[in-house]
Scaffold this motif. Sequence first.
Motif, PDB file in Angstrom:
ATOM      1  N   UNK A  36      26.715  22.447   4.856  1.00 54.96           N
ATOM      2  CA  UNK A  36      27.148  21.045   4.917  1.00 54.96           C
ATOM      3  C   UNK A  36      26.007  20.083   4.626  1.00 54.96           C
ATOM      4  N   UNK A  37      24.769  20.532   4.800  1.00 54.20           N
ATOM      5  CA  UNK A  37      23.630  19.646   4.564  1.00 54.20           C
ATOM      6  C   UNK A  37      23.534  19.211   3.102  1.00 54.20           C
ATOM      7  N   UNK A  38      24.167  19.957   2.205  1.00 53.56           N
ATOM      8  CA  UNK A  38      24.108  19.629   0.781  1.00 53.56           C
ATOM      9  C   UNK A  38      25.224  18.673   0.362  1.00 53.56           C
ATOM     10  N   UNK A  39      25.977  18.193   1.346  1.00 51.34           N
ATOM     11  CA  UNK A  39      27.070  17.256   1.042  1.00 51.34           C
ATOM     12  C   UNK A  39      27.029  16.041   1.977  1.00 51.34           C
ATOM     13  N   UNK A  40      25.858  15.744   2.530  1.00 48.53           N
ATOM     14  CA  UNK A  40      25.755  14.623   3.463  1.00 48.53           C
ATOM     15  C   UNK A  40      26.001  13.292   2.778  1.00 48.53           C
ATOM     16  N   UNK A  41      25.485  13.106   1.567  1.00 48.57           N
ATOM     17  CA  UNK A  41      25.629  11.822   0.897  1.00 48.57           C
ATOM     18  C   UNK A  41      27.094  11.456   0.676  1.00 48.57           C
ATOM     19  N   UNK A  42      27.918  12.322   0.068  1.00 45.45           N
ATOM     20  CA  UNK A  42      29.336  11.960  -0.060  1.00 45.45           C
ATOM     21  C   UNK A  42      30.039  11.813   1.283  1.00 45.45           C
ATOM     22  N   UNK A  43      29.596  12.545   2.293  1.00 48.06           N
ATOM     23  CA  UNK A  43      30.190  12.401   3.627  1.00 48.06           C
ATOM     24  C   UNK A  43      29.897  11.019   4.199  1.00 48.06           C
ATOM     25  N   UNK A  44      28.681  10.534   3.993  1.00 49.56           N
ATOM     26  CA  UNK A  44      28.326   9.191   4.443  1.00 49.56           C
ATOM     27  C   UNK A  44      29.170   8.137   3.738  1.00 49.56           C
ATOM     28  N   UNK A  45      29.355   8.319   2.439  1.00 52.74           N
ATOM     29  CA  UNK A  45      30.166   7.367   1.681  1.00 52.74           C
ATOM     30  C   UNK A  45      31.601   7.355   2.199  1.00 52.74           C
ATOM     31  N   UNK A  46      32.163   8.543   2.438  1.00 52.12           N
ATOM     32  CA  UNK A  46      33.537   8.636   2.940  1.00 52.12           C
ATOM     33  C   UNK A  46      33.674   7.958   4.302  1.00 52.12           C
ATOM     34  N   UNK A  47      32.717   8.193   5.184  1.00 45.92           N
ATOM     35  CA  UNK A  47      32.760   7.565   6.504  1.00 45.92           C
ATOM     36  C   UNK A  47      32.615   6.045   6.409  1.00 45.92           C
ATOM     37  N   UNK A  48      31.791   5.596   5.466  1.00 41.51           N
ATOM     38  CA  UNK A  48      31.604   4.161   5.260  1.00 41.51           C
ATOM     39  C   UNK A  48      32.902   3.491   4.835  1.00 41.51           C
ATOM     40  N   UNK A  49      33.574   4.083   3.850  1.00 38.50           N
ATOM     41  CA  UNK A  49      34.816   3.494   3.363  1.00 38.50           C
ATOM     42  C   UNK A  49      35.894   3.524   4.444  1.00 38.50           C
ATOM     43  N   UNK A  50      35.949   4.608   5.194  1.00 37.99           N
ATOM     44  CA  UNK A  50      36.928   4.694   6.276  1.00 37.99           C
ATOM     45  C   UNK A  50      36.686   3.594   7.306  1.00 37.99           C
ATOM     46  N   UNK A  51      35.423   3.343   7.631  1.00 32.12           N
ATOM     47  CA  UNK A  51      35.075   2.338   8.627  1.00 32.12           C
ATOM     48  C   UNK A  51      35.458   0.937   8.169  1.00 32.12           C
ATOM     49  N   UNK A  52      35.064   0.566   6.949  1.00 29.16           N
ATOM     50  CA  UNK A  52      35.317  -0.810   6.503  1.00 29.16           C
ATOM     51  C   UNK A  52      36.806  -1.062   6.285  1.00 29.16           C
TER      52      UNK A  52
END
Length: 321
Positions: free
Chosen positions: A156-172
């Motif tokens: 999972x460490x190799x997919x942190x960046x897209x995970x951050x983006x997904x969480x960001x969009x979900x939050x906003x």
Amino acid sequence: MSIITSYPDTFDELKTKVREAGLLDRVPVRGSIEMVAVLVSMIVALTTAPLWHPVLLGLFITLIMTRSVFVSHDILHTQYFKNKSLSKKLSFPFSAFILSNSSSWWDYKHNVNHHTYCNIVEKDEDIRALDGAFTHNAKGNSPFLKKHKHLIFWGAQFFMFPAFIAQSYSFVIKRKLWGEFALMLMHWPLIWGTLVYQIGGLNTLMVALTVNFTLSPWLSFGFITNHLGCETFNEEEAKNFSWMELQMRGSRSLSGGKFIHWFYGGLNTQIEHHLFPKAPRFNLLKVQKMTKDFAKKHSILYFETTPLMAYVQINDALKEY
């Protein structure tokens, strides 16, 4: 990791020494220079894209994006400018435009929850990775996760960046922060639209893959050393801790000097960052020396190890799940 010790509540003594040394003073000039350098570097990368091999361009953009993460992190901690509203606005070029990340999400998740409730199981989502595998009461409730825990966690460490983006969009979207949502959407035409125009779709794909599989592990392998494998607490236990004790018992700093400090964006001095979140990253190595001397004087455990040993400790904690 579980440590039973007693921490004297002498934080005011340390804070006074750090403040008198000027290490809590904000750095608007030095911070502004770094902000401009990051923005200029991205403009250079985009305008000279046809001159690069796609993989090398991807590595250069990874470097820019990594610095953008650290700059945005520091701005939102008001390390450059005292005004919180101004700081949030100044973070947008780095978080929204360069990263398509939400400053509001990061501020809530990191500054409000994580720093306030460091390693408190019920509050701090950063330590609840992999179904709470790194909490002191993890029981391995999922047979699938328990069987494949090492592959899932390290992969999972190799997919942190897209995970951050997904969480960001979900939050906003959930918070209906449509202005910030619009700014985040501008990332795609500004960065990737420009690259498609400059070097074509296939080369842009090569750049994107290079960015993801270098940026994600760079960030994640830095973030996970901060607290995973350290002590965790429930809310009742944490009520008995002072601010200093909670931050020091739940954090890990890394040895290694100036290069490690640059590579980890100052997060290697995690104990100091948690004790003094508004202390500029540029000062944290000096704060670290003062903190270690202070801890030695008062016989307080100071949890520091090498980056490699930090990963070993994290893996050992994972084995217990």
